[in-house]
Design a protein around this motif. Structure first.
Motif, mmCIF file in Angstrom:
data_model
loop_
_atom_site.group_PDB
_atom_site.id
_atom_site.type_symbol
_atom_site.label_atom_id
_atom_site.label_comp_id
_atom_site.label_asym_id
_atom_site.label_seq_id
_atom_site.Cartn_x
_atom_site.Cartn_y
_atom_site.Cartn_z
ATOM 1 N N GLU A 5 0.851 -1.181 0.000
ATOM 2 C CA GLU A 5 0.000 0.000 0.000
ATOM 3 C C GLU A 5 0.892 1.238 0.000
ATOM 4 O O GLU A 5 1.849 1.323 0.766
ATOM 5 N N ARG A 6 0.578 2.166 -0.882
ATOM 6 C CA ARG A 6 1.385 3.383 -1.002
ATOM 7 C C ARG A 6 0.519 4.625 -0.893
ATOM 8 O O ARG A 6 -0.666 4.593 -1.186
ATOM 9 N N VAL A 7 1.170 5.723 -0.480
ATOM 10 C CA VAL A 7 0.506 7.006 -0.312
ATOM 11 C C VAL A 7 1.284 8.037 -1.122
ATOM 12 O O VAL A 7 2.522 8.064 -1.092
ATOM 13 N N TRP A 83 5.232 8.264 -4.749
ATOM 14 C CA TRP A 83 4.496 7.501 -3.747
ATOM 15 C C TRP A 83 5.472 6.789 -2.820
ATOM 16 O O TRP A 83 6.489 6.273 -3.275
ATOM 17 N N ASP A 85 5.919 3.837 0.421
ATOM 18 C CA ASP A 85 5.273 2.712 1.092
ATOM 19 C C ASP A 85 4.633 3.228 2.376
ATOM 20 O O ASP A 85 5.268 3.944 3.160
ATOM 21 N N ARG A 86 3.390 2.868 2.573
ATOM 22 C CA ARG A 86 2.639 3.365 3.721
ATOM 23 C C ARG A 86 3.321 3.033 5.044
ATOM 24 O O ARG A 86 3.311 3.836 5.979
ATOM 25 N N ASP A 87 3.948 1.872 5.140
ATOM 26 C CA ASP A 87 4.555 1.495 6.425
ATOM 27 C C ASP A 87 5.780 2.342 6.782
ATOM 28 O O ASP A 87 6.283 2.271 7.887
ATOM 29 N N TYR A 98 -4.598 10.662 6.493
ATOM 30 C CA TYR A 98 -3.998 10.755 5.168
ATOM 31 C C TYR A 98 -5.134 10.893 4.165
ATOM 32 O O TYR A 98 -6.157 10.210 4.283
ATOM 33 N N ASP A 101 -6.741 7.861 2.800
ATOM 34 C CA ASP A 101 -7.672 7.105 3.633
ATOM 35 C C ASP A 101 -9.103 7.636 3.517
ATOM 36 O O ASP A 101 -10.058 6.922 3.820
#
Length: 168
Positions: A5-7, A83, A85-87, A98, A101
């Motif tokens: 999952e990326r942001v 982008w 990585d979300r972590d 975010y 979300d």
């Protein structure tokens, strides 16, 4: 293997100078923090970049991206979103979210009647605005993302409770 999952954390505004440096618009609360979330990826995940901050610029940052060595290569990336990585991103306090979300959440009024779905989150300098797609409306509904108008965001239930002004 599933894609992590990326942001979206930034966008390339174009070349800066002739050595392959780019002007980067960071979407992070602290713009320089974007460097710590590397490697950064294009939206489709096809390319990844290590990021080196070279200087602060008006309305952005000057950075070097791995694999970008000329002005032409930098110019070719203009408009590309980056982008992370979300972590790698920090956890947020309970009242912060975010944008990624919020997109796709169902929006209901305080009586539980569905208003629509969040399509986008915009910020033109005066605070976040939710763009809500509402079936049967010709235009998207734009709601200021404030505690007064959006008292509840329930990520677990995938919904937002809004109390829009009467004239909307």
């Amino acid at each position: 293997m599933t894609q992590p999952e990326r942001v979206c954390v930034g966008a390339i505004a174009g070349a800066f100078g002739v050595q392959g440096e780019v002007r980067l618009k960071s979407f992070c609360a602290e713009p320089e923090d974007i460097v710590g979330y590397a490697p950064l990826y294009t939206e489709d995940g096809a390319r990844q970049f290590d990021v080196t901050l070279t200087r602060g610029l008006k309305n952005g940052l000057g950075v070097r991206l791995s694999g970008v060595a000329s002005k032409e290569e930098a110019d070719a990336l203009r408009g590309v979103t980056l982008w992370a990585d979300r972590d790698k991103l920090p956890s947020l306090p309970d009242d912060e979210f975010y944008h990624a979300d919020l997109i796709g959440l169902t929006v209901v009024d305080t009586g539980g009647t569905k208003i629509g779905t969040v399509r986008a989150v915009h910020n033109h300098g005066a605070g976040d605005i939710l763009e809500i797609f509402a079936p049967g409306r010709k235009q998207a509904l734009l709601l200021p993302f404030t505690k007064a108008i959006v008292p509840t965001v329930d990520l677990a239930a995938q919904r937002i409770v809004a109390d829009p002004p009467e004239d909307l």
